[in-house]
Scaffold this active site. Structure first.
Site, mmCIF file in Angstrom:
data_model
loop_
_atom_site.group_PDB
_atom_site.id
_atom_site.type_symbol
_atom_site.label_atom_id
_atom_site.label_comp_id
_atom_site.label_asym_id
_atom_site.label_seq_id
_atom_site.Cartn_x
_atom_site.Cartn_y
_atom_site.Cartn_z
ATOM 1 N N GLY A 1 44.289 38.430 28.261
ATOM 2 C CA GLY A 1 45.601 36.782 27.849
ATOM 3 C C GLY A 1 44.022 35.387 26.572
ATOM 4 N N GLU B 1 44.002 36.894 23.920
ATOM 5 C CA GLU B 1 45.339 36.824 22.645
ATOM 6 C C GLU B 1 45.991 35.427 22.166
ATOM 7 O OE1 GLU B 1 47.420 39.083 26.224
ATOM 8 O OE2 GLU B 1 47.839 40.366 24.724
ATOM 9 N N GLU C 1 42.155 45.227 29.257
ATOM 10 C CA GLU C 1 43.125 44.936 30.603
ATOM 11 C C GLU C 1 43.449 46.394 30.992
ATOM 12 O OE1 GLU C 1 43.362 42.963 27.396
ATOM 13 O OE2 GLU C 1 44.911 41.612 28.055
HETATM 14 N N1 CO8 Z 1 41.678 36.126 37.235
HETATM 15 C C1 CO8 Z 1 41.555 35.500 38.021
HETATM 16 N N2 CO8 Z 1 40.162 35.442 38.450
HETATM 17 C C2 CO8 Z 1 39.317 35.457 37.323
HETATM 18 C C3 CO8 Z 1 39.489 36.127 36.274
HETATM 19 C C4 CO8 Z 1 40.557 36.147 35.973
HETATM 20 N N3 CO8 Z 1 41.487 37.223 35.107
HETATM 21 N N4 CO8 Z 1 38.336 36.156 35.449
HETATM 22 C C5 CO8 Z 1 37.980 36.078 36.408
HETATM 23 N N5 CO8 Z 1 37.943 35.367 38.132
HETATM 24 C C6 CO8 Z 1 37.737 34.395 38.441
HETATM 25 C C7 CO8 Z 1 36.591 35.717 39.582
HETATM 26 O O1 CO8 Z 1 37.789 36.196 40.573
HETATM 27 C C8 CO8 Z 1 35.538 34.377 40.640
HETATM 28 O O2 CO8 Z 1 36.578 34.068 41.681
HETATM 29 P P1 CO8 Z 1 35.550 33.643 43.176
HETATM 30 O O3 CO8 Z 1 34.444 32.542 42.757
HETATM 31 O O4 CO8 Z 1 36.563 33.651 43.703
HETATM 32 O O5 CO8 Z 1 35.229 34.937 43.611
HETATM 33 C C9 CO8 Z 1 34.872 33.777 39.107
HETATM 34 O O6 CO8 Z 1 36.684 33.413 38.561
HETATM 35 C C10 CO8 Z 1 33.608 33.365 38.921
HETATM 36 O O7 CO8 Z 1 34.283 35.406 37.931
HETATM 37 P P2 CO8 Z 1 33.192 36.395 38.095
HETATM 38 O O8 CO8 Z 1 32.472 35.787 39.447
HETATM 39 O O9 CO8 Z 1 33.304 37.290 37.968
HETATM 40 O O10 CO8 Z 1 32.066 34.880 37.074
HETATM 41 P P3 CO8 Z 1 31.094 36.489 36.080
HETATM 42 O O11 CO8 Z 1 30.654 35.613 35.633
HETATM 43 O O12 CO8 Z 1 30.104 37.598 37.215
HETATM 44 O O13 CO8 Z 1 32.159 37.473 35.456
HETATM 45 C C11 CO8 Z 1 33.785 37.611 34.040
HETATM 46 C C12 CO8 Z 1 32.800 37.084 34.174
HETATM 47 C C13 CO8 Z 1 33.261 39.815 34.047
HETATM 48 C C14 CO8 Z 1 34.345 37.653 32.869
HETATM 49 C C15 CO8 Z 1 34.703 38.307 35.246
HETATM 50 O O14 CO8 Z 1 35.306 37.666 35.690
HETATM 51 C C16 CO8 Z 1 35.585 39.924 34.398
HETATM 52 O O15 CO8 Z 1 35.674 40.673 34.294
HETATM 53 N N6 CO8 Z 1 36.791 38.815 34.623
HETATM 54 C C17 CO8 Z 1 38.282 39.687 34.317
HETATM 55 C C18 CO8 Z 1 38.317 40.163 32.887
HETATM 56 C C19 CO8 Z 1 39.844 40.752 32.493
HETATM 57 O O16 CO8 Z 1 40.213 41.435 32.960
HETATM 58 N N7 CO8 Z 1 40.669 40.187 31.711
HETATM 59 C C20 CO8 Z 1 41.012 40.887 31.796
HETATM 60 C C21 CO8 Z 1 43.013 40.174 32.807
HETATM 61 S S1 CO8 Z 1 44.023 41.172 32.183
HETATM 62 C C22 CO8 Z 1 45.386 39.389 30.754
HETATM 63 O O17 CO8 Z 1 44.246 39.107 30.719
HETATM 64 C C23 CO8 Z 1 46.054 40.071 30.040
HETATM 65 C C24 CO8 Z 1 47.471 41.138 31.238
HETATM 66 C C25 CO8 Z 1 48.509 41.003 30.718
HETATM 67 C C26 CO8 Z 1 50.085 41.841 31.216
HETATM 68 C C27 CO8 Z 1 50.877 41.253 30.651
HETATM 69 C C28 CO8 Z 1 52.136 41.932 32.342
HETATM 70 C C29 CO8 Z 1 53.101 41.005 30.794
#
Ligand code: CO8
Length: 264
Positions: free
Chosen positions: A115, A118, A138
């Site tokens: 997102g 996007e 995703e």
């Molecule tokens: N959502 C919620 N929390 C998140 C997200 C997220 N997308 N990304 C990171 N966070 C949080 C983590 O859970 C973490 O929280 P906590 O400290 O409480 O555990 C905090 O942010 C820090 O993140 P990391 O510890 O993972 O940090 P790193 O530096 O180790 O890693 C990354 C960074 C690689 C970016 C990793 O956080 C990651 O892979 N995040 C997810 C990325 C992802 O997959 N995004 C796509 C999400 S899906 C989407 O956007 C579209 C969906 C469309 C659906 C449509 C339906 C109609």
């Protein structure tokens, strides 16, 4: 005790004709929760309706632009809930809900995943810092992009690159994004906001009516067959001649002076 007021997830600063909208959930890498969506879309619509605002910059606080939709929030949803909530439907308002067609500039400061990418692609101009990276991962989460990614990415960078990026979920570096034409400018991190501001100031000096028509014509390019879009361009072009700004702009040129435009 009263219910805690939820902390604002975005921060808006207005400086002259430019508004800066910052995503402000750095601890969650600016994950785009429903709260962020409502606050951001409401703020942009309000700024867009404000005659003094001529350009809006969107950026992220901290090291991320936005790490995608909020996975924690989505994880437990079933299909009926996703459909009933019209999950993420409001994001589209940023693109086509602006009545004043105030230009949106995405200043991508760090990761822009899912997102987040996007959101950047919904904007009219995308610039990035060398610390930025993009991706639509995703598929790794068992879903697909849902805020326009499958449609906008191939239109912006071509089908081959878009399918490669989405099917492998790989990270696109800022340099690669520049070479693909996904972003128009790449600058050092400390130069990102000044660069975005310079674009905003430039835009703000032009006729708001002409800028709005340019954005409308650009949307026609995205949404219509060529013949219809060319007619739309001509309609918009002719309508410029009904504005004071056309007379001011051309008059100032002929009189060799700076034009003074108004939001009309
Ligand atoms: N959502 C919620 N929390 C998140 C997200 C997220 N997308 N990304 C990171 N966070 C949080 C983590 O859970 C973490 O929280 P906590 O400290 O409480 O555990 C905090 O942010 C820090 O993140 P990391 O510890 O993972 O940090 P790193 O530096 O180790 O890693 C990354 C960074 C690689 C970016 C990793 O956080 C990651 O892979 N995040 C997810 C990325 C992802 O997959 N995004 C796509 C999400 S899906 C989407 O956007 C579209 C969906 C469309 C659906 C449509 C339906 C109609």
């Amino acid at each position: 005790a009263g219910a805690a007021v939820p902390e604002a997830a975005i921060e808006v600063t207005q400086q002259g004709p430019t508004a800066l909208v910052e995503l402000n959930r750095p601890k969650a890498l600016n994950a785009l929760s429903t709260q962020v969506m409502h606050e951001l879309v409401d703020a942009v619509m309000q700024l867009d309706a404000e005659p003094s605002v001529r350009a809006i910059i969107i950026t992220g606080r901290g090291k991320a632009f936005a790490a995608g939709a909020d996975i924690r929030e989505m994880a437990g949803l079933d299909q009926a809930q996703a459909e009933q909530q019209q999950l993420f439907a409001r994001w589209q308002e940023l693109s086509t809900g602006r009545k004043g067609w105030t230009p949106l500039i995405a200043a991508v400061n760090g990761i822009a995943l899912g997102g987040g990418a996007e959101l950047a692609m919904l904007c009219d101009v995308i610039i990035a810092s060398t610390a930025a990276s993009f991706g639509l991962p995703e598929v790794t989460l068992g879903v697909i992009p849902g805020i326009g990614g499958t449609q906008r990415l191939p239109r912006l960078v071509g089908r081959a690159r878009a399918m490669d990026a989405m099917l492998t979920a790989r990270r696109i570096s800022a340099e690669e994004a520049l070479s693909w034409g996904l972003v128009s400018r790449l600058v050092q991190p400390e130069q990102l906001l000044p660069e975005a501001q310079a674009i905003a100031d430039k835009l703000a000096s032009f006729s708001p009516g002409a800028v709005a028509r340019l954005l409308q014509a650009s949307h026609a390019a995205d949404n219509m067959p060529l013949d219809a879009a060319l007619l739309e361009e001509r309609r918009l072009f002719y309508s410029c001649f009904g504005t004071a700004d056309q007379r001011e702009g051309m008059g100032a040129f002929l009189e060799k002076r700076q034009p003074v435009f108004t939001k009309n």
